[in-house]
Write an enzyme that holds these catalytic residues in place. Structure first.
Site, short mmCIF file in Angstrom:
data_model
loop_
_atom_site.label_atom_id
_atom_site.label_comp_id
_atom_site.label_asym_id
_atom_site.label_seq_id
_atom_site.Cartn_x
_atom_site.Cartn_y
_atom_site.Cartn_z
N LYS A 231 2.38 -17.47 -3.86
CA LYS A 231 1.67 -17.21 -2.52
C LYS A 231 0.69 -15.89 -3.13
CE LYS A 231 2.05 -14.41 0.53
NZ LYS A 231 0.67 -13.96 0.55
N GLU B 38 8.86 -5.67 -7.93
CA GLU B 38 8.04 -4.63 -8.22
C GLU B 38 7.52 -3.74 -7.00
OE1 GLU B 38 7.77 -3.41 -11.38
OE2 GLU B 38 8.54 -5.20 -12.59
N CYS C 58 0.29 1.41 -8.23
CA CYS C 58 1.72 1.70 -8.17
C CYS C 58 2.00 2.78 -9.10
CB CYS C 58 2.63 0.37 -8.16
SG CYS C 58 2.47 -0.53 -9.78
P1 NAD Z 1 2.21 -5.77 0.75
O1 NAD Z 1 3.87 -5.59 0.54
O2 NAD Z 1 1.98 -5.58 2.13
O3 NAD Z 1 1.84 -7.26 0.43
C1 NAD Z 1 2.16 -7.85 -0.90
C2 NAD Z 1 2.19 -9.09 -0.88
O4 NAD Z 1 3.34 -9.59 -0.01
C3 NAD Z 1 1.06 -10.07 -0.15
O5 NAD Z 1 0.93 -11.15 -0.86
C4 NAD Z 1 1.42 -10.18 1.08
O6 NAD Z 1 0.76 -11.06 1.65
C5 NAD Z 1 2.83 -10.44 0.94
N1 NAD Z 1 3.67 -10.16 2.26
C6 NAD Z 1 3.47 -8.96 3.08
N2 NAD Z 1 4.25 -9.33 4.31
C7 NAD Z 1 5.12 -10.44 3.81
C8 NAD Z 1 6.12 -10.89 4.45
N3 NAD Z 1 6.86 -10.29 5.72
N4 NAD Z 1 6.75 -12.13 3.95
C9 NAD Z 1 6.17 -12.69 2.74
N5 NAD Z 1 5.26 -12.03 2.15
C10 NAD Z 1 4.75 -10.88 2.54
O7 NAD Z 1 1.71 -4.82 -0.37
P2 NAD Z 1 0.30 -4.52 -0.73
O8 NAD Z 1 -0.18 -3.60 0.23
O9 NAD Z 1 -0.59 -5.88 -0.98
O10 NAD Z 1 0.30 -4.14 -2.11
C11 NAD Z 1 0.50 -2.66 -2.17
C12 NAD Z 1 1.80 -2.46 -2.79
O11 NAD Z 1 2.30 -2.95 -3.97
C13 NAD Z 1 2.13 -0.80 -2.95
O12 NAD Z 1 3.17 -0.29 -2.48
C14 NAD Z 1 2.19 -0.88 -4.42
O13 NAD Z 1 2.89 0.31 -5.22
C15 NAD Z 1 2.78 -2.16 -4.81
N6 NAD Z 1 2.54 -2.65 -6.11
C16 NAD Z 1 3.68 -2.45 -6.98
C17 NAD Z 1 3.50 -3.01 -8.27
C18 NAD Z 1 4.74 -2.69 -9.38
O14 NAD Z 1 4.62 -3.28 -10.41
N7 NAD Z 1 5.62 -2.03 -9.14
C19 NAD Z 1 2.34 -3.34 -8.87
C20 NAD Z 1 1.33 -3.48 -7.70
C21 NAD Z 1 1.46 -3.01 -6.51
#
Ligand code: NAD
Length: 473
Positions: free
Chosen positions: A166, A242, A276
Site C-alpha cells: 500500500k 523504518e 528521515c
Molecule cells: P506517515 O506515517 O503519515 O505515512 C506513511 C505511510 O503510512 C503512508 O503510506 C500512509 O498512508 C500510511 N498510514 C498512515 N496512517 C496509517 C494507519 N493508521 N494505518 C496504516 N497506514 C497508515 O508518514 P509520512 O508523513 O508519509 O512520512 C514521513 C515519515 O516517514 C517521517 O517521519 C520520516 O522520517 C519517515 N521516513 C522514514 C524512513 C526510514 O527509512 N527510517 C524513510 C522515509 C521516511
C-alpha cells in the site's frame, strides 16, 4: 491497483495533485478492505510456487526489473517530480537508488546459504536453512516514492516471499509505475500486488489482523509505526519499522568549516528537508561557529525554491499545507525563544508559489533545548544551528533524543571520529560524509527510529525464517 497479475479499477477514485502547482495530475483507484483481502489471498496462493522457484529464476526477474527501471529513468524521474515535487536531478538520483535495490537483491537472492553446525554428539548433525517467511504486507511513504518501494519489494521477492503493498496516498502514480515494471519483468501473478487508497486505516487494520500475513514492513512516522506494531502484536507478526529521525550533525573545531558547511547545506536541504536522515540539529563547536554560519548561509541564500522541473531549482515544495504550517510553527517558536534568523523564515507567496506549498530555505542559529525544533522532527527546509564547547557535552546533547536513525560527524581527528562513531546511539553515522546510504549497506534506526534494517544482507534476513534440523544418524 494491481492484484493477482491484473490491473484492477474501482468505481471510486481519488485525485493526485502536483504539490508545486496544485494541479490534478491523475485519478487513482480508491481501494478498500475487500481489495486488500483479494490481494492477500492472491499473494497467499502464489507463495507456494514462488517460494519454491529457484533463486536463479527469482534473480532473473529482479534483474529484468532493474533493466526496465534504468531504461525508464527519465520518465520515472519526471513523474516523481510532478507527483512528489523534488527537483528533477534529485528524482533521477532516487530512481537510480531505487533500481540499485533490484539489482543488488537479484544478486543476493542466490546467496541465501544455510549452515551446518557441529554437534556435541557423534551421532547427530545440525543443519540450518533459511526459508521465506510467507506473505508480506508493506506500507510506504511519499517522500521517497520509488526507492522506499524497491527497498522492500526487492528483498522480499529475492527471499521467496510474496507481497501486498500500500503506497502513500500522495504518491500512488509512482507506485503504479513500479508495478508496471514488475509486471513487464515477468513477476508471476499474485507474487507482487498493489492496493492504492485514500484511506490507509482499514487497509492497515487488515494487514495487521489477517492471519495470512506473516510480516509487516512499514516506512513512515514513528507514531503510525508504533500503532501498527501494537496492532500486529497479538499474532506476533514479524515487523520491520523504518521510522522518523532527528539527526545530529556535529562539526568539531578541527573540521574544515567550508567542507562541513557545504556538506551540511547539501544534506539538510535534500528533498526540501523531507528526509528521515535530514539533520535536525546542527551542533558547531564555538571556535568555528561564525565562519560556519557565514559559509552555510551564503550557500543557502543561493538556493532557489520552485517547481522541480525548472533546472535552476534546488528546493521543491513541501508535501502539503499542513507541512508548511508545522515548519512555520517551529520557526516562530524558535524566534520567540531567542533563535537568530540568518535567512528565510517565512512561507513563500507570490505568483510562482501561489498554488504550491513552499517555505523559504531557512537558517537559524542560537537554537536551544527549550525550542520545539530541538525535539521534534522538522521535515522541512529549516537548519537549526546550536553551539557547543566540549566533546562530552555534544555527545550527550546529540544522544538526548528518543530517535536514533542518522548522525553526522565532521572532524579531521581520527581518534575523535572513532570515539564519536562508537558513542553516538544512531543506526547510520556519516563521518565527513553526507551520504552513508547504499543498497549494499544496512539502513535503519535505533530506539524509536525503528526495528530491523533495509538493504544489505540484513535487509534480506528480514524476510527469512531460520529453521534448524537435528538429524540422528
Ligand atoms: P506517515 O506515517 O503519515 O505515512 C506513511 C505511510 O503510512 C503512508 O503510506 C500512509 O498512508 C500510511 N498510514 C498512515 N496512517 C496509517 C494507519 N493508521 N494505518 C496504516 N497506514 C497508515 O508518514 P509520512 O508523513 O508519509 O512520512 C514521513 C515519515 O516517514 C517521517 O517521519 C520520516 O522520517 C519517515 N521516513 C522514514 C524512513 C526510514 O527509512 N527510517 C524513510 C522515509 C521516511
Amino acid at each position: 491497483m494491481y492484484i493477482n497479475g491484473e490491473w484492477v479499477k474501482t468505481q471510486r477514485e481519488f485525485r493526485v495533485t502536483n504539490p508545486a502547482t496544485g494541479e490534478a495530475i491523475g485519478m487513482v483507484s480508491d481501494g478498500d478492505k475487500s481489495q486488500a483481502i483479494l490481494a492477500i489471498n492472491a499473494a497467499h496462493t502464489a507463495f507456494s510456487s514462488w517460494s519454491t522457484a529457484s533463486a536463479y529464476m527469482r534473480a532473473e526477474v529482479l534483474q529484468r526489473a532493474y533493466d526496465l527501471m534504468i531504461e525508464r529513468k527519465p520518465m520515472l524521474a519526471d513523474l516523481m517530480t510532478r507527483e512528489q515535487g523534488k527537483p528533477l536531478k534529485a528524482a533521477l538520483n532516487e530512481v537510480q537508488y531505487a533500481a540499485d535495490f533490484l539489482r543488488w537483491f537479484s544478486e543476493e537472492a542466490k546467496r541465501v546459504y544455510g549452515e551446518t553446525i557441529p554437534s556435541a554428539r557423534a551421532d547427530q548433525r545440525f543443519i540450518v536453512r533459511y526459508q521465506p517467511l510467507g506473505v508480506v504486507a508493506a506500507i510506504t511513504p511519499w517522500n521517497y516514492p520509488i526507492s522506499m518501494i524497491t527497498r522492500k519489494v526487492a528483498p522480499a521477492l529475492a527471499a521467496g516471499c510474496t507481497i501486498v503493498l500500500k503506497p502513500a496516498e500522495a504518491t500512488p502514480l509512482c507506485a503504479i509505475a513500479v508495478f508496471n515494471i514488475l509486471h513487464e519483468a515477468g513477476v508471476p501473478a499474485g507474487v507482487a500486488n498493489l492496493v492504492t487508497t485514500s484511506e490507509p486505516v482499514p487497509i492497515g487494520d487488515e494487514f495487521c489482523t489477517n492471519i495470512k500475513i506473516k510480516k509487516l514492513t512499514f516506512t513512515g512516522s514513528t507514531a503510525v509505526g508504533k500503532k501498527l506494531a501494537q496492532d500486529a502484536a497479538p499474532q506476533l507478526k514479524r515487523v520491520s519499522m523504518e521510522l522518523g529521525g532527528h539527526a545530529p550533525f556535529i562539526v568539531f573545531d578541527d573540521a574544515d568549516p567550508l567542507h562541513a558547511a557545504k556538506g551540511a547545506s547539501l544534506v539538510k536541504f535534500l528533498n526540501t528537508g523531507q528526509a528521515c536522515i535530514s539533520p535536525n540539529r546542527i551542533f558547531v563547536q564555538r571556535a568555528i561557529l561564525d565562519s560556519f554560519v557565514q559559509t552555510f548561509t551564503e550557500r543557502v541564500v543561493k538556493m532557489k525554491a520552485g517547481n522541480g522541473l525548472d533546472p535552476s531549482v534546488s528546493i521543491g515544495p513541501l508535501v502539503n499545507s499542513a507541512a508548511v504550517e508545522k515548519v512555520s510553527c517551529q520557526v516562530e517558536d524558535a524566534l520567540k525563544k531567542g533563535a537568530i534568523l540568518h535567512s528565510g523564515g517565512k512561507a513563500l507567496s507570490g505568483d510562482a508559489y501561489a498554488s504550491g506549498n513552499f517555505y523559504a530555505p531557512t537558517v537559524l542559529s542560537n537554537v536551544s533545548e527549550d525550542m520545539l525544533i530541538y525535539r521534534e522532527e522538522t521535515f522541512g527546509p529549516v537548519a537549526a544551528i546550536i553551539p557547543f564547547d566540549a566533546y562530552d557535552d555534544v555527545i550527550e546533547m546529540a544522544n538526548n533524543t528518543h530517535y536514533g536513525l542518522a548522525a553526522y560527524v565532521y572532524t579531521q581527528n581520527l581518534s575523535r571520529a572513532v570515539r564519536a562513531f562508537e558513542a553516538l546511539n544512531f543506526g547510520i553515522i556519516g563521518i565527513n560524509d553526507i551520504n552513508p546510504t547504499s543498497a549494499a549497506a544496512p539502513f535503519g534506526g535505533m530506539n524509536e527510529s525503528g526495528l530491523g534494517r533495509e538493504g544489505a544482507r540484513e535487509g534480506l534476513g528480514e524476510y527469512l525464517e531460520t529453521k534448524l534440523g537435528g538429524f540422528s544418524v
